[in-house]
Motif scaffolding. Structure first.
Motif: not given
Length: 263
Positions: A25-35
């Motif tokens: 599995t690959t864990r993907m995350t996002d920053t609190p603010r979008s790019a």
């Protein structure tokens, strides 16, 4: 019961590493603010600061004061660095310590953020009251044309004054700039994304060939006012510290020498 022969058993074992290698599995995350948000804000700040003419401070020792901007402003560091860069590129002599500078440049911002506007031609999603068990209670969105517009806004102002005398030297006035990104869906197809932060129109993140009706916004590369520069005077000696004119009566002109005097 069927038994595996030794040769068959060895062949089965040979496939085990391949089966094991395919599991994971690959864990993907996002920053609190979008790019997208960060690019919109930074590009608007780029354009606003690029409008300011700092030529009144050429050859002068200055201290950049950004205390008027709240520490809660997420993009304060980027804006301060932009103004410092423009001061240096114009020819001002930046000082890290306020007492070493003859002039203070005060930086403020009246707005640094994004807003959004949405348009829908069609039927929005509707939630219906439940009448019979098992019957659907909601109608999905039916969009013939849907558009989301997001823009970044930057409002910046600076002024300079003599640190020793307190007299005003120059003010920039308030400058404003914006950046944009637009997402469009046509009969459910999309999003077609275009804007000042993109080099060309994209469909679901993939670039599309140049289409006149879709590429009416100039690409970011053509509108970037802050390009690479080389400063040939980087090895020039540092300026002498400023001496207040009021000290001449105490130290005398001989003690000052060639150091600049602020009166």
């Amino acid at each position: 019961m069927t038994r595996l022969r030794p040769r068959q058993f060895s062949a089965a074992l040979a496939f085990v590493p391949f089966l094991a290698a395919g599991c994971g599995t690959t864990r993907m995350t996002d920053t609190p603010r979008s790019a997208t948000e960060m690019l919109l804000v930074s590009q608007a700040a780029d354009r606003a600061v690029a409008q300011i003419d700092f030529s009144a401070l050429v050859g002068k020792t200055v201290f950049l004061d950004a205390t008027s901007i709240s520490e809660k402003e997420l993009d304060k560091g980027y804006l301060v660095s932009l103004v410092r860069q423009q001061l240096l590129a114009t020819g001002a002599l930046i000082q890290d310590e306020k007492p070493r500078a003859e002039y203070v440049v005060d930086l403020r911002t009246g707005g640094l953020g994004t807003d959004r506007r949405s348009t829908l031609v069609g039927t929005p999603a509707v939630q219906l009251p439940s009448v019979l068990p098992g019957m659907p209670t909601s109608i999905p969105e039916i969009a013939l044309l849907k558009k989301n517009d997001q823009r970044g806004i930057a409002k910046v102002g600076v002024f300079a004054y003599n640190r020793i005398t307190g007299r005003a030297l120059w003010q920039s006035g308030t400058v404003e700039a914006e950046s944009r990104v637009n997402d469009t869906w046509v009969f459910g197809a999309g999003p077609f994304t275009r804007g000042t932060i993109h080099k060309q129109t994209e469909l679901a993140g993939e670039p599309l060939p140049s289409v006149p009706l879709l590429n009416d916004v100039k690409p970011a590369s053509a509108q970037n006012p802050l390009g690479e520069q080389y400063f040939p005077n980087s090895q020039a000696p540092a300026p002498a510290p400023v001496v207040p004119g009021a000290l001449l009566g105490v130290t005398g002109a001989a003690a000052v020498g060639d150091r600049p005097v602020a009166r």
